[in-house]
Motif scaffolding. Sequence first.
Motif, PDB file in Angstrom:
ATOM      1  N   PHE A   1      71.063  54.536  31.004  1.00 46.17           N
ATOM      2  CA  PHE A   1      70.305  55.763  30.743  1.00 46.17           C
ATOM      3  C   PHE A   1      70.335  56.676  31.970  1.00 46.17           C
ATOM      4  N   HIS A   2      70.044  56.115  33.152  1.00 49.40           N
ATOM      5  CA  HIS A   2      70.034  56.926  34.371  1.00 49.40           C
ATOM      6  C   HIS A   2      71.409  57.527  34.636  1.00 49.40           C
ATOM      7  N   SER A   3      72.434  56.706  34.588  1.00 48.25           N
ATOM      8  CA  SER A   3      73.765  57.174  34.961  1.00 48.25           C
ATOM      9  C   SER A   3      74.305  58.221  33.990  1.00 48.25           C
ATOM     10  N   LEU A   4      73.991  58.073  32.694  1.00 47.95           N
ATOM     11  CA  LEU A   4      74.459  59.049  31.718  1.00 47.95           C
ATOM     12  C   LEU A   4      73.677  60.352  31.792  1.00 47.95           C
ATOM     13  N   HIS A   5      72.347  60.245  31.955  1.00 47.03           N
ATOM     14  CA  HIS A   5      71.515  61.448  31.958  1.00 47.03           C
ATOM     15  C   HIS A   5      71.591  62.206  33.285  1.00 47.03           C
ATOM     16  N   LEU A   6      72.057  61.557  34.340  1.00 43.76           N
ATOM     17  CA  LEU A   6      72.164  62.248  35.623  1.00 43.76           C
ATOM     18  C   LEU A   6      73.014  63.496  35.499  1.00 43.76           C
ATOM     19  N   TRP A   7      74.177  63.368  34.858  1.00 47.59           N
ATOM     20  CA  TRP A   7      75.120  64.483  34.796  1.00 47.59           C
ATOM     21  C   TRP A   7      74.655  65.553  33.814  1.00 47.59           C
ATOM     22  N   GLU A   8      73.772  65.205  32.887  1.00 49.90           N
ATOM     23  CA  GLU A   8      73.183  66.214  32.012  1.00 49.90           C
ATOM     24  C   GLU A   8      72.031  66.940  32.702  1.00 49.90           C
ATOM     25  N   THR A   9      71.331  66.213  33.572  1.00 48.34           N
ATOM     26  CA  THR A   9      70.116  66.744  34.187  1.00 48.34           C
ATOM     27  C   THR A   9      70.404  67.592  35.419  1.00 48.34           C
ATOM     28  N   LEU A  10      71.396  67.190  36.222  1.00 45.46           N
ATOM     29  CA  LEU A  10      71.637  67.875  37.493  1.00 45.46           C
ATOM     30  C   LEU A  10      71.875  69.374  37.349  1.00 45.46           C
ATOM     31  N   PRO A  11      72.752  69.829  36.443  1.00 46.90           N
ATOM     32  CA  PRO A  11      72.937  71.287  36.328  1.00 46.90           C
ATOM     33  C   PRO A  11      71.645  72.022  35.979  1.00 46.90           C
ATOM     34  N   ALA A  12      70.831  71.410  35.112  1.00 44.82           N
ATOM     35  CA  ALA A  12      69.560  72.041  34.746  1.00 44.82           C
ATOM     36  C   ALA A  12      68.625  72.103  35.952  1.00 44.82           C
ATOM     37  N   LEU A  13      68.571  71.020  36.737  1.00 46.90           N
ATOM     38  CA  LEU A  13      67.704  71.011  37.917  1.00 46.90           C
ATOM     39  C   LEU A  13      68.173  72.027  38.949  1.00 46.90           C
ATOM     40  N   TRP A  14      69.491  72.116  39.147  1.00 50.00           N
ATOM     41  CA  TRP A  14      70.000  73.113  40.099  1.00 50.00           C
ATOM     42  C   TRP A  14      69.639  74.517  39.653  1.00 50.00           C
ATOM     43  N   LEU A  15      69.666  74.758  38.354  1.00 48.47           N
ATOM     44  CA  LEU A  15      69.338  76.078  37.829  1.00 48.47           C
ATOM     45  C   LEU A  15      67.838  76.341  37.894  1.00 48.47           C
ATOM     46  N   LEU A  16      67.030  75.332  37.544  1.00 46.80           N
ATOM     47  CA  LEU A  16      65.587  75.518  37.479  1.00 46.80           C
ATOM     48  C   LEU A  16      64.945  75.518  38.859  1.00 46.80           C
ATOM     49  N   GLN A  17      65.386  74.619  39.737  1.00 49.36           N
ATOM     50  CA  GLN A  17      64.732  74.449  41.028  1.00 49.36           C
ATOM     51  C   GLN A  17      65.485  75.094  42.183  1.00 49.36           C
ATOM     52  N   GLY A  18      66.786  75.327  41.986  1.00 49.35           N
ATOM     53  CA  GLY A  18      67.612  75.797  43.087  1.00 49.35           C
ATOM     54  C   GLY A  18      67.152  77.093  43.744  1.00 49.35           C
ATOM     55  N   PRO A  19      66.930  78.176  42.985  1.00 52.96           N
ATOM     56  CA  PRO A  19      66.542  79.435  43.637  1.00 52.96           C
ATOM     57  C   PRO A  19      65.241  79.319  44.440  1.00 52.96           C
ATOM     58  N   SER A  20      64.223  78.679  43.868  1.00 61.89           N
ATOM     59  CA  SER A  20      62.948  78.552  44.582  1.00 61.89           C
ATOM     60  C   SER A  20      63.085  77.647  45.806  1.00 61.89           C
ATOM     61  N   ALA A  21      63.853  76.561  45.660  1.00 60.86           N
ATOM     62  CA  ALA A  21      64.051  75.665  46.801  1.00 60.86           C
ATOM     63  C   ALA A  21      64.775  76.387  47.931  1.00 60.86           C
ATOM     64  N   LEU A  22      65.801  77.167  47.600  1.00 59.19           N
ATOM     65  CA  LEU A  22      66.525  77.906  48.637  1.00 59.19           C
ATOM     66  C   LEU A  22      65.627  78.936  49.300  1.00 59.19           C
ATOM     67  N   ALA A  23      64.786  79.596  48.510  1.00 55.22           N
ATOM     68  CA  ALA A  23      63.849  80.560  49.096  1.00 55.22           C
ATOM     69  C   ALA A  23      62.915  79.877  50.088  1.00 55.22           C
ATOM     70  N   MET A  24      62.437  78.690  49.738  1.00 57.01           N
ATOM     71  CA  MET A  24      61.544  77.967  50.652  1.00 57.01           C
ATOM     72  C   MET A  24      62.304  77.448  51.867  1.00 57.01           C
ATOM     73  N   PHE A  25      63.588  77.109  51.699  1.00 57.46           N
ATOM     74  CA  PHE A  25      64.417  76.790  52.861  1.00 57.46           C
ATOM     75  C   PHE A  25      64.378  77.949  53.852  1.00 57.46           C
ATOM     76  N   LEU A  26      64.555  79.149  53.324  1.00 53.80           N
ATOM     77  CA  LEU A  26      64.615  80.336  54.177  1.00 53.80           C
ATOM     78  C   LEU A  26      63.258  80.620  54.826  1.00 53.80           C
ATOM     79  N   PHE A  27      62.179  80.444  54.053  1.00 51.74           N
ATOM     80  CA  PHE A  27      60.844  80.610  54.644  1.00 51.74           C
ATOM     81  C   PHE A  27      60.627  79.584  55.763  1.00 51.74           C
ATOM     82  N   GLY A  28      61.022  78.348  55.515  1.00 57.55           N
ATOM     83  CA  GLY A  28      60.866  77.311  56.529  1.00 57.55           C
ATOM     84  C   GLY A  28      61.730  77.576  57.747  1.00 57.55           C
ATOM     85  N   TYR A  29      62.946  78.043  57.510  1.00 57.70           N
ATOM     86  CA  TYR A  29      63.838  78.394  58.616  1.00 57.70           C
ATOM     87  C   TYR A  29      63.213  79.483  59.486  1.00 57.70           C
TER      88      TYR A  29
END
Length: 390
Positions: free
Chosen positions: A193-221
């Motif tokens: 289950f983990h190994s199969l769903h990883l590749w389905e989940t990662l693109p969604a997580l990068w899309l959902l969390q990526g912009p906000s995480a990068l913004a906080m990277f920049l704030f922290g920097y």
Amino acid sequence: MPSVTNARLIQVDALRGFALLGILSVNIWAFADPYYASISSNPAYTRSLDHGVRLLVALLFETKFYLLFSFLFGYSFTLQMAAAERAEAAFVPRMLRRQLALLALGLAHGALLYYGEILSTYALLGLVLLAARNLSPARARRWAIRLVVVACSTWMILGVLQGLAGEASSATNGDASDKLAAFSGSAWQTLQFHSLHLWETLPALWLLQGPSALAMFLFGYAAGRQHWLASPPAWKLQRLLKVTAPVGLFGALIYALAAAYAPGGGLETFAFGLGQLTAPLLTATYCLLMLALFNTPGGARLCTLLAPLGKMALSNYLLQSAVLGLLFTGYGAGWINQIEPWLLLPIAGVIFIGQMWLSARWLSRHPYGPFEWLLRAVTLLAWPSWRRSE
């Protein structure tokens, strides 16, 4: 107070330890509840207490603590820059090795323990931060604000368009049934289950969390470049909290209600965008309150207790997934959907306290956590000390 160029800042470690508590309080639901993020779909939620606890988690924890972790990642990036400068070493090759090692760890973690992992996201976004390492603090903050506003506005517009198109909720119980069967079954079923769903989940997580995480990277920097945690500016705490707390809580409430009771449709998409827009303010509220607490006599003791946990945050994050896997999946007890919802937060608290004790004990004998040691070895291309010298 220790200098940013001479010592690790205990506040950074303590804040990172605090962030681990929030992340654990969210991730435990992903292991224990097959209908995670949709209260209305889970037949086990029969009481007001069940709904109340789940809403509390969505309101105060979800989408808040990975942002705090992201902020601290950006702050620690500047500490890595200072360390490379002190060692007269080339910074870019060091960080490239570090990020690639983090990517490998993240993918292994996702395939083996938790398909919703975030380390691979941090690894890839860290490369973006590396490319932006010469930005001035002011420019980094401006880019961060623009990134949050554009990304969140896009989600909100998409939500409105979904609603106008009359799209029905796409939430189904199929994935929940598959997850329940896998986690209630054997270790092999859980691994599949983990190994199969990883590749389905990662693109969604990068899309959902990526912009906000990068913004906080920049704030922290930006904060790290100006040494905010080494010599905090004279923040007017009450004035800041009067803005960050109510606005952050308002957006979080809209998000929590929509995610719980209107999953899969335009309303949830709009609420997600609104929640992501205000989440950094609630994260800032937590950060400001904890920093203020650390400067009190009792809070200084708490800071000392949290710091070892945060110093080996990578190891503790992976350990959390391992413990949750032993409790709720086929790797161990298989308790998925068998624990009363109101008990999950106390269980998370017990796990967290155990990690505090274990981290302090480990660091009394070792200078780094086990996975921090491994990451440091790859970064420096040298074997760090495994044990503390007498």
